[in-house]
Design a protein around this motif. Structure first.
Motif: not given
Length: 116
Positions: A9, A13, A16-17, A76, A79-80
């Motif tokens: 995950a 992330a 995506i970042l 993202a 989330g990271l």
């Protein structure tokens, strides 16, 4: 297994970042430029100057709206951060469970027990 899923995950992330890093930078720059345009609009005394600043502000606002995908990059990044926080909380939990009888090293624990 849970650490492996957190790692996967985290990689997703991070991807995506990094993919949304350009729009995030452009969104930040356009928001800053909108702030500068607003400050110049407030300083302007002439009507023509105010109209010019409004037109420039609308152009910069359209650039900011076109980079709205940067919000996905911000999500993202958050989330990271959450993945990193949950990853490190597991390793810190073992050191927090260590209890010493010395009241000076664990002052907060002793103070909480005294206040009960």
């Amino acid at each position: 297994m849970k650490k492996f899923l957190l790692f996967i995950a985290g990689l997703i992330a991070l991807g995506i970042l990094l993919a949304n890093l350009g729009p995030m930078i452009l969104l930040g720059v356009s928001v800053w430029l909108l702030y500068v345009v607003f400050k110049q609009f407030m300083k302007s005394d002439s009507t023509a100057g105010k109209i010019a600043w409004v037109v420039l502000g609308l152009i910069i606002l359209s650039v900011a709206v076109s980079n709205i995908y940067a919000v996905i990059g911000l999500a993202a990044a958050y989330g990271l951060y959450l993945i990193y926080k949950s990853w490190t909380s597991k390793t810190e939990g073992s050191s927090k469970s260590f209890k010493s009888d010395d009241p000076f090293t664990n002052f907060e624990r002793e103070w909480a027990e005294l206040n009960k």
